[in-house]
Design a protein around this motif. Structure first.
Motif, PDB file in Angstrom:
ATOM      1  N   GLU A 249      11.246  14.190  41.257  1.00  0.00           N
ATOM      2  CA  GLU A 249      10.500  13.515  42.308  1.00  0.00           C
ATOM      3  C   GLU A 249       9.084  14.078  42.398  1.00  0.00           C
ATOM      4  O   GLU A 249       8.779  15.136  41.844  1.00  0.00           O
ATOM      5  N   GLY A 250       8.247  13.350  43.124  1.00  0.00           N
ATOM      6  CA  GLY A 250       6.883  13.812  43.369  1.00  0.00           C
ATOM      7  C   GLY A 250       6.416  13.332  44.716  1.00  0.00           C
ATOM      8  O   GLY A 250       6.925  12.340  45.253  1.00  0.00           O
ATOM      9  N   MET A 251       5.448  14.041  45.293  1.00  0.00           N
ATOM     10  CA  MET A 251       4.896  13.640  46.590  1.00  0.00           C
ATOM     11  C   MET A 251       3.433  14.050  46.692  1.00  0.00           C
ATOM     12  O   MET A 251       3.031  15.073  46.126  1.00  0.00           O
TER      13      MET A 251
ATOM     14  N   LEU B  87       3.825  -5.150  53.838  1.00  0.00           N
ATOM     15  CA  LEU B  87       2.769  -5.427  52.864  1.00  0.00           C
ATOM     16  C   LEU B  87       2.392  -4.200  52.060  1.00  0.00           C
ATOM     17  O   LEU B  87       1.716  -4.312  51.046  1.00  0.00           O
ATOM     18  N   ALA B  88       2.813  -3.017  52.513  1.00  0.00           N
ATOM     19  CA  ALA B  88       2.593  -1.768  51.777  1.00  0.00           C
ATOM     20  C   ALA B  88       3.952  -1.084  51.626  1.00  0.00           C
ATOM     21  O   ALA B  88       4.269  -0.146  52.360  1.00  0.00           O
ATOM     22  N   PRO B  89       4.789  -1.566  50.697  1.00  0.00           N
ATOM     23  CA  PRO B  89       6.155  -1.036  50.568  1.00  0.00           C
ATOM     24  C   PRO B  89       6.208   0.465  50.318  1.00  0.00           C
ATOM     25  O   PRO B  89       7.190   1.117  50.681  1.00  0.00           O
ATOM     26  N   SER B  90       5.144   1.023  49.730  1.00  0.00           N
ATOM     27  CA  SER B  90       5.141   2.459  49.437  1.00  0.00           C
ATOM     28  C   SER B  90       5.055   3.313  50.691  1.00  0.00           C
ATOM     29  O   SER B  90       5.164   4.533  50.623  1.00  0.00           O
ATOM     30  N   LEU B  91       4.888   2.671  51.865  1.00  0.00           N
ATOM     31  CA  LEU B  91       4.839   3.402  53.127  1.00  0.00           C
ATOM     32  C   LEU B  91       6.145   3.293  53.914  1.00  0.00           C
ATOM     33  O   LEU B  91       6.190   3.638  55.094  1.00  0.00           O
ATOM     34  N   ALA B  92       7.216   2.840  53.264  1.00  0.00           N
ATOM     35  CA  ALA B  92       8.490   2.669  53.963  1.00  0.00           C
ATOM     36  C   ALA B  92       8.961   3.967  54.599  1.00  0.00           C
ATOM     37  O   ALA B  92       9.542   3.965  55.683  1.00  0.00           O
ATOM     38  N   HIS B  93       8.699   5.098  53.944  1.00  0.00           N
ATOM     39  CA  HIS B  93       9.135   6.396  54.466  1.00  0.00           C
ATOM     40  C   HIS B  93       8.349   6.811  55.707  1.00  0.00           C
ATOM     41  O   HIS B  93       8.775   7.705  56.450  1.00  0.00           O
ATOM     42  N   THR B  94       7.200   6.191  55.920  1.00  0.00           N
ATOM     43  CA  THR B  94       6.363   6.529  57.076  1.00  0.00           C
ATOM     44  C   THR B  94       6.482   5.462  58.166  1.00  0.00           C
ATOM     45  O   THR B  94       6.819   5.762  59.313  1.00  0.00           O
TER      46      THR B  94
ATOM     47  N   ALA C 186       2.393   9.459  49.784  1.00  0.00           N
ATOM     48  CA  ALA C 186       3.138   8.774  48.728  1.00  0.00           C
ATOM     49  C   ALA C 186       4.283   9.634  48.221  1.00  0.00           C
ATOM     50  O   ALA C 186       4.165  10.853  48.129  1.00  0.00           O
ATOM     51  N   MET C 187       5.381   8.966  47.901  1.00  0.00           N
ATOM     52  CA  MET C 187       6.553   9.612  47.336  1.00  0.00           C
ATOM     53  C   MET C 187       7.129   8.749  46.232  1.00  0.00           C
ATOM     54  O   MET C 187       7.036   7.519  46.300  1.00  0.00           O
TER      55      MET C 187
ATOM     56  N   ILE D  23      -3.322   3.312  45.322  1.00  0.00           N
ATOM     57  CA  ILE D  23      -3.766   4.049  44.130  1.00  0.00           C
ATOM     58  C   ILE D  23      -2.971   5.345  43.982  1.00  0.00           C
ATOM     59  O   ILE D  23      -2.475   5.676  42.898  1.00  0.00           O
ATOM     60  N   VAL D  24      -2.829   6.082  45.077  1.00  0.00           N
ATOM     61  CA  VAL D  24      -2.103   7.346  45.038  1.00  0.00           C
ATOM     62  C   VAL D  24      -0.656   7.108  44.624  1.00  0.00           C
ATOM     63  O   VAL D  24      -0.100   7.825  43.785  1.00  0.00           O
TER      64      VAL D  24
END
Length: 550
Positions: free
Chosen positions: A237-239, A147-154, A254-255, A221-222
């Motif tokens: 890239e950015g993080m 449900l929070a795809p932006s957290l796949a790296h975590t 966030a990445m 948001i981030v």
């Protein structure tokens, strides 16, 4: 004579019958007694199939108990190749609608069980339901949804069997997975269909949920602000990390670029690494915050001491060439740091010498943070035995030292926390681990120095009206073929926003923006304004009103 012959024939028939009966009896004895287990097993294999079904996997929740993952019911298609009644029709169907999986049918014709496809799409599920082929069977399973795809790296991802492959999914596999249930899938000889027995052969139990320190609203948001910013600057890239310095909680990570874990075919492996944790860089002038703290702690300088910065952008110190972005004359140590003067910083670093190494390691650099995340970068500082004349100068303004975003955020959190280093946490249940590494007096002096205001800060674009903001920029060249490349740069802003007892640390790294016609880009333009954008939204979400001036 005839009577004797007749009697002989009757005796022969009886004898033959007895022999046949004896043979049948011996065969039954061998089959039912001596080979009972063999034939019973053969019968079971013809009419029974054992299947292990994974339980509902434990889910991840954010700090407000909002779900970050869920288990969606899905169906998988399977066949029993050695018991098929319509092999040619089934083969034709699989070749037509599931050509990529047809190899399983061809190579596994003598096996009792074979999946054709796991986790069918809704369209595929409907297609199978509408077919009249009795050799196609469906098995209900669970599919992981993020449900929070932006957290796949975590959080990480799972494989087709719902087993953790990366990130927290992998670390806490045993806790999340639970214990599987074993079912016997039985064939009814009368109706040629399959059903699960009511009593499972081995009962399992569901996995355990895990609560994280992440705030999903802030995370989104981030992530979206970072994505827009990276695209605006056409950066590689950015993080960004957002943390609570008081308890070490990681609130957002966030990445960008990234991959969507809900689309496995599009995932790029390098995007599944949390680069805030796993990558380290020479970060440039943001390290001046910590070399300044070391100097204040050691008593080799005071905030008011005047430093002769030689009114030049280039000079030689201790036989080493040192350049700075802007010439400065007689500057107080406070202004040396605020104006990010490399010459003044280097002169003070010489007073510290090799003690600078010990202070930086004490602040957490070149050390693991105890987050216990796979692949966490240790970073590094040039070992004392390898120091040259240039090393203390380079260290003072952020070269010969590599740090991850996480290490930088943790060290800045120590400054927000008055010299108390707090280990970062991702799990809400993890203990809060604190250690005093710097004197409160020296930290208080430094906090005054790095407080941002329009009059004295080149990176005043980070300022948020109504809140206290403390921070520092960093601009550093990246290496290309062993040489520092002025065309490849990394831009950093690490800052603290606070109001009363409320504090958040926001650490931003933007790597290799496309410069176009701009030849002299600095973090004050590339990273500091993004801090402002994000900080303003975070304080709104967390309902922290600005200070009202009287």
């Amino acid at each position: 004579m005839k009577q004797a012959l007749h009697q002989f024939r009757i005796s022969l028939v009886v004898a033959l019958f007895f022999v046949f009966f004896l043979v049948a009896l011996v065969h039954l004895f061998i089959t039912q007694i001596l080979h009972h287990d063999f034939y019973a097993d053969l019968g079971r294999r013809q009419y029974h199939i054992q299947i292990t079904q994974q339980p509902a996997r434990g889910n991840f929740f954010d700090r407000n108990h909002a779900p970050l993952t869920l288990n969606q019911e899905s169906y998988s298609l399977f066949i029993t190749p050695n018991q098929m009644e319509q092999p040619e029709q089934t083969k034709h169907f699989i070749l037509k609608y599931f050509p990529e999986q047809s190899e399983r049918f061809i190579t596994g014709q003598n096996t009792p069980f074979a999946f054709i496809k796991r986790h069918l799409t809704p369209e595929e599920h409907t297609l199978v339901l509408n077919t009249k082929l009795v050799d196609l069977h469906l098995l209900k399973e669970h599919k992981r949804v993020y449900l929070a795809p932006s957290l796949a790296h975590t959080i990480g991802i799972t494989d087709v069997d719902n087993k953790g492959l990366t990130g927290l999914e992998m670390i806490y596999e045993n806790k999340l997975a639970g214990i599987p249930t074993t079912y016997i899938l039985q064939k009814d000889a009368r109706i040629e269909s399959f059903y699960f027995e009511k009593t499972a052969a081995q009962e399992g139990c569901e996995g355990t949920d895990i609560s994280l320190t992440i705030d999903q609203n802030i995370q989104e948001i981030v992530y979206h602000e970072l994505k827009k910013w990276v695209n605006l600057w056409k950066a590689q890239e950015g993080m960004i990390l957002v943390t609570n310095p008081q308890d070490g909680a990681i609130i957002a990570s966030a990445m960008y670029p990234d991959s969507n874990p809900n689309k496995p075919s599009s995932i790029e492996q390098q995007h599944l690494k949390n680069r805030c944790f796993t990558e380290s860089y020479e970060l440039g002038s943001v390290i001046k915050v910590f070399s300044a703290l070391a100097a204040l702690e050691d008593g080799v300088v005071t905030p008011e001491e005047t430093i002769d910065c030689r009114n030049t952008k280039e000079t030689t110190i201790n036989g080493i060439r040192v350049t700075t972005w802007k010439a400065g004359g007689l500057l107080t140590f406070t202004d040396v740091i605020r104006q990010s003067n490399n010459i003044g910083t280097s002169l003070i670093a010489l007073r510290l010498g090799k003690k600078l190494y010990h202070y930086l390691t004490k602040y957490g650099f070149a050390q693991k943070t105890d987050l216990q995340f796979p692949g966490e970068a240790v970073g590094g500082i040039t070992p004392l035995k390898q120091w040259s004349k240039a090393t203390p100068l380079s260290l003072s303004f952020g070269y010969e030292i590599r740090a991850s975003t996480l290490q930088l955020a943790t060290a800045l959190g120590m400054i927000a926390n008055n010299g108390i280093l707090v280990a970062p946490r991702l799990l809400s249940t993890s203990p809060i681990v604190k250690k005093e590494v710097a004197s409160a007096e020296a930290v208080a002096q430094l906090r005054t120095i790095i407080t941002i205001n329009k009059e004295t800060s080149p990176y005043h674009k980070a300022q948020v009206p109504g809140y206290v903001v403390q921070g520092k920029t960093g601009t550093a060249h990246l290496l290309s073929n062993g040489q520092y490349d002025p065309a490849r740069n990394i831009y950093t802003f690490a800052g603290i926003i606070e109001q009363g007892s409320y504090q958040r640390v926001i650490t931003i790294i933007i790597k290799e923006p496309y410069k176009e016609t701009q030849t002299n880009l600095y973090a004050a333009s590339v990273a500091a304004p993004l801090f402002n954008k994000i900080a303003q939204q975070i304080v709104v979400i967390e309902k922290i009103p600005p200070h009202q001036q009287k």
